[in-house]
Write an enzyme that holds these catalytic residues in place. Structure first.
Site, PDB file in Angstrom:
ATOM      1  CE1 TYR A  55      -2.982  -3.091   0.274  1.00  0.00           C
ATOM      2  CE2 TYR A  55      -3.217  -2.709   2.618  1.00  0.00           C
ATOM      3  CZ  TYR A  55      -3.501  -3.456   1.491  1.00  0.00           C
ATOM      4  OH  TYR A  55      -4.312  -4.562   1.593  1.00  0.00           O
ATOM      5  CG  HIS A 127      -0.881  -8.935   0.136  1.00  0.00           C
ATOM      6  ND1 HIS A 127      -0.522  -7.612   0.229  1.00  0.00           N
ATOM      7  CD2 HIS A 127      -2.221  -8.930  -0.057  1.00  0.00           C
ATOM      8  CE1 HIS A 127      -1.594  -6.856   0.093  1.00  0.00           C
ATOM      9  NE2 HIS A 127      -2.636  -7.628  -0.086  1.00  0.00           N
ATOM     10  NE  ARG A 210     -12.503  -4.615  -5.116  1.00  0.00           N
ATOM     11  CZ  ARG A 210     -11.436  -5.020  -4.427  1.00  0.00           C
ATOM     12  NH1 ARG A 210     -10.853  -4.183  -3.610  1.00  0.00           N
ATOM     13  NH2 ARG A 210     -10.965  -6.240  -4.553  1.00  0.00           N
ATOM     14  N   GLY A 211     -17.185  -0.288  -1.430  1.00  0.00           N
ATOM     15  CA  GLY A 211     -18.022   0.898  -1.265  1.00  0.00           C
ATOM     16  C   GLY A 211     -19.322   0.849  -2.033  1.00  0.00           C
TER      17      GLY A 211
END
Length: 331
Positions: A55, A127, A210-211
């Site tokens: 990130y 990850h 994702r919203g």
């Protein structure tokens, strides 16, 4: 705030905070605003914070470490390794491969500890599974880090049930992180039952789609020009138009219960098992506070049936990743 267990080692808030969007993929924001949000999360009782070396790369770990420095003893910090990076041009990903060789695992752990400014990582995830490196070798290196006191517990992300079982034989896996929400249900087939059987916590990322499932995105134009979601199948114009019908139905159910769509969708995830700890992302304090309220929402069997009917399995238009991205999930 309510609490849940991840494996045998970690007790965390029932809802965590995914920190990615503050630095990466969704356009980011000013550091001061991110720090304010992170500290407000602590005030709300959130104790579980999720970051990763990718990130930024690296910027988000530095941000999280800076914001939580004075409350380190109250929080559980999770970070991840497993990618390699190249030079990214605007609008492209810096990721150019995966690397879970034991020596790389240990290098990243040391670098993450330094960036976060902490003496141990509470939860260290792979990850993405590296098909070139046996999972036993990778988890063996992670177990070494536990023995050295650099890591408290270990996890996997987007691993298949078979990989989870192999890894768990080498060292107890505390948590598996994968995308899971009303519009991404694939973990229900094998991964969730495996976690339940083995006593492994499950950490859904993007539990709000994702919203999208929160009603925050009505068109691709509402996303910033450098927002990664613009490149993903479900956020193409025709798919957004189709998928909005599901959101509108959820909004109606939420109104009847006098809660927000985000609280409804997160409560549905929480009701799928007490070993599940979603980590919705939130850059703005009002979204953070809204999400935290989901822990108090009680859904009846009738509610759960109505929600399931509103978004039937496999009904969402568009794949959750591009074909290239899908090669790295459920491995």
């Amino acid at each position: 705030m309510k609490h849940r267990k991840l494996g045998s080692e970690l007790t965390v808030s029932a809802i965590g905070l995914g920190c990615m969007g503050m630095s990466y993929a969704y356009g980011g924001q000013e550091e001061a605003k991110s720090i304010e949000t992170l500290r407000r999360a602590v005030d709300l009782g959130v104790t579980f914070f999720d970051t990763a070396e990718v990130y930024g790369p690296f910027e988000n770990e530095i941000l999280v470490g800076k914001a939580l420095k004075n409350v380190r003893d109250k929080v559980v910090i999770a970070t991840k390794f497993g990618f390699t990076f190249g030079t990214a041009t605007p609008g492209t990903s810096p990721i150019n491969g995966v690397d879970s060789r034991p020596e790389h695992v240990k290098e990243v752990a040391d670098a993450s500890l330094e960036r976060l400014g902490i003496d141990h990582i509470d939860l260290f995830y792979q990850h993405r599974v590296d098909p070139k490196v046996p999972i036993e070798d990778t988890v063996g290196a992670m177990a070494d880090l536990v023995r050295q006191g650099k890591v408290k517990a270990i996890g996997l992300s987007e691993a298949s049930a078979a990989t989870i079982r192999r890894a768990h034989k080498v060292h107890p896996i505390a948590a598996v992180q994968s995308e899971y929400s009303l519009w991404t249900r694939d973990p229900e087939a094998e991964v969730l039952p495996t976690c339940r059987e083995l006593g492994i916590g499950f950490v859904p990322y993007s539990p709000l789609g994702r919203g999208f499932l929160a009603g925050a995105i009505r068109s691709a134009e509402s996303l910033a020009g450098n927002d990664w979601r613009r490149t993903q199948p479900r956020f193409q114009a025709e798919n957004i138009k189709t998928n909005m019908t599901f959101v509108e139905t959820l909004e109606g159910i939420a109104r009847q219960k006098k809660i927000t769509p985000a609280q409804l969708v997160l409560a549905w995830v929480l009701h799928q098992g007490d070993f599940i700890v979603p980590i919705p992302g939130a850059r703005k304090i009002n979204h953070l506070e809204d999400n935290a309220g989901a822990v108090d929402v009680v859904l009846t069997a009738q509610d759960l049936a109505a929600i399931a009917a509103a978004v039937p399995k496999d009904s969402i238009a568009g794949k959750r990743y591009t074909d290239e991205g899908l090669k790295m999930v459920n491995v």
